[in-house]
Design an enzyme around this catalytic site. Structure first.
Site, mmCIF file in Angstrom:
data_model
loop_
_atom_site.group_PDB
_atom_site.id
_atom_site.type_symbol
_atom_site.label_atom_id
_atom_site.label_comp_id
_atom_site.label_asym_id
_atom_site.label_seq_id
_atom_site.Cartn_x
_atom_site.Cartn_y
_atom_site.Cartn_z
ATOM 1 N N ASP A 178 -2.095 -19.766 -23.919
ATOM 2 C CA ASP A 178 -2.090 -20.960 -23.634
ATOM 3 C C ASP A 178 -3.422 -21.591 -22.985
ATOM 4 O OD1 ASP A 178 0.301 -20.876 -24.775
ATOM 5 O OD2 ASP A 178 1.378 -21.886 -22.946
ATOM 6 N N HIS A 225 -2.568 -16.456 -20.736
ATOM 7 C CA HIS A 225 -3.290 -17.596 -20.646
ATOM 8 C C HIS A 225 -4.699 -16.949 -20.966
ATOM 9 C CE1 HIS A 225 -0.029 -18.777 -18.729
ATOM 10 N NE2 HIS A 225 0.065 -19.833 -19.029
HETATM 11 NI NI NI Z 1 -0.167 -24.508 -20.011
#
Ligand code: NI
Length: 501
Positions: free
Chosen positions: A311, A455
């Site tokens: 993400d 991430h």
């Molecule tokens: Ni996010």
């Protein structure tokens, strides 16, 4: 002229990359409606491209103008509440410290103000380009706060010279006395209560900028000089008056607004010469051939499938991630922010070329349940458009920031034809920032059908990926993309994991 260097150069070090996300390690994201439509704040909204204000708005330029000099994008967020901030860094200590100290202080203030809040608060801080030339750059932070039931906008301008690492204040741009007099008389023609910000409303003004005609625009945060319902408030000094108020720096700022030019060559952000390391042809066929299946050939009802998802990118570490995935022959799924795709279009394209999937994580990471349906649509559609145009990929999935969803978000996803893809394994990579702990968390929490959340804006997370792949393969897992894992999905429906057996 005065050079306003940053007070604490050390703050630049803090600015690295600090994103954290809410949610306990093993739990699914909160799927409950956090606000009913009636109680949802309906604040003044800025579009992706421009401010809205009571009064004239400053000129806002394409962020790509600074693509050559932005070194990285810093991020920060916290786990207790929805906080997301992104701001550029230029590899210039004084400029970077000035930007970072403002963003970090705004985050700290918000967190101390909303400590007792039970989940409806949100802070979102972005950035806009006001002016660009080799001599001078103007930026504005663009902030939006929700606390309880009301929303509020804040902004602040920054003027600086990248070449000399100089940061300029209002008095570097304007003849203070003459500008203050012009501002005061401009306020008198409207019901703007400048006295509410103190004895010197020019020094107290967070935003000093220009229109595309060269008018001076002085702006105040919502609720400061007028009713909160008026949102951001600006006062305009017409061009004819403005010219007499400007210093040399002010004239350069005005010129860089009216006739912007790109200020420089790449500073380490996205280099045109950096070729993709993620071409499918570079995939190593010698590693673990049985578990590096081509798209569409895996039956996850028969195999122990798992999907890696990344993400908040693309960003400066994404290319390294692509080379790890390529070396291991693994395809993953990336939930990208529109504003990041705009900043790193070539990296976004390299992700798609590497055979990975791309989904929508909204334009700027706003918590979706607080938005009006029209704003939800624009967050989704603008991101779909930039992923299509820059990455050459048509997204099928939406991952709402923070996993925050309600009936309106479901409806918006359905309107856009996107299924909502969440996760069931949160490695807490955003919190631990520790490669070994990230690998261990994935290893411990994974099960058949898992969607693992990572991430790619953290170097520690990117470094964990080869270890995660090796550890899970040793347990018999096959890595697949989200579409391989889920098969056919329905727009507007939400998915936390694939077939569990
Ligand atoms: Ni996010």
């Amino acid at each position: 002229m005065t050079r306003l260097g940053a007070v604490l150069a050390g703050l630049a070090l803090l600015a690295g990359c600090a994103v954290t996300y809410p949610g306990p390690a093993t739990s699914r994201p909160t799927a409950s409606a956090s606000a009913t439509p009636g109680a949802t704040p309906t604040p003044t909204e800025a579009s992706e491209d421009a401010f809205t204000a009571s009064g004239d708005v400053p000129r806002v330029l394409d962020q790509e103008l600074l693509g050559g000099i932005v070194g990285s994008i810093s991020n920060q967020a916290t786990s207790e509440r929805a906080v997301f901030a992104a701001w550029p860094q230029f590899d210039r200590p004084r400029i970077d410290a000035a930007l970072s100290s403002y963003y970090l202080a705004t985050i700290r203030d918000f967190e101390s103000d909303h400590r007792a809040d039970s989940g409806s608060s949100e802070l979102n801080l972005g950035w806009r380009v006001l002016a660009a030339s080799p001599q001078l750059v103007g930026l504005a932070s663009d902030g939006y706060l929700v606390g309880g039931t009301s929303g509020q906008s804040v902004w602040r301008s920054f003027w600086f010279a990248p070449g000399s690492d100089s940061v300029f204040g209002t008095d570097d741009l304007l003849d203070h006395g003459a500008a203050l007099a012009a501002l005061t008389s401009a306020a008198q023609t409207r019901s703007i209560r400048l006295d509410q910000v103190g004895p010197d409303p020019l020094t107290a003004a967070p935003l000093v900028a220009f229109s595309e005609r060269g008018d001076l625009i002085v702006g105040y945060d919502s609720c400061r000089v007028a009713d909160c319902a008026d949102g951001l408030v600006t006062l305009t000094i017409p061009r004819a008056q403005t010219d007499a108020l400007l210093t040399d720096v002010g004239r350069a700022a005005q010129a860089a607004t009216i006739t912007p030019t790109s200020p420089g060559t790449p500073a380490g952000g996205e280099s045109p010469s950096a070729s993709s390391t993620a071409s499918p042809t570079t995939a190593s066929p010698t590693t673990a051939a049985p578990t590096s299946a081509a798209p569409g050939t895996v039956d996850c009802r028969k195999r122990k499938c798992v999907a890696l998802t990344f993400d908040d990118g693309p960003g400066p570490y994404t290319r390294k991630l692509l080379s790890h995935l390529s070396a291991k022959g693994v395809r993953a799924t990336f939930f990208m922010l529109g504003q990041q795709v705009e900043m790193y279009p070539r990296i976004a394209r390299a992700v798609a070329k590497g055979g990975h999937e791309i989904g929508v994580h909204t334009w700027d990471h706003r918590s979706m349940p607080t938005l009006t349906p029209a704003k939800m649509d624009s967050e989704i559609n603008s991101t779909v458009r930039v992923i299509r145009s820059d990455a050459g990929f048509s997204p099928k999935y939406l991952r709402p920031p923070y996993g925050a969803m309600d009936a309106q978000v479901h409806a918006a996803a359905k309107r856009a034809g996107l299924a909502m893809v969440l996760w069931d394994v949160d490695t807490l990579d955003w919190k631990t920032r520790n490669t070994r702990k990230t690998v261990k968390a994935a290893e411990k929490l994974v099960h058949r059908g898992s969607i693992i959340l990572l991430h790619d804006i953290h170097p520690t997370s990117v470094r964990a990926v080869p270890g995660i792949i090796d550890a899970l393969r040793a347990k018999g897992y096959t890595f697949v993309t989200v579409s391989q894992l889920l098969g056919r999905t329905k727009p507007g429906h939400k998915y936390f994991a694939g077939p569990t057996g």
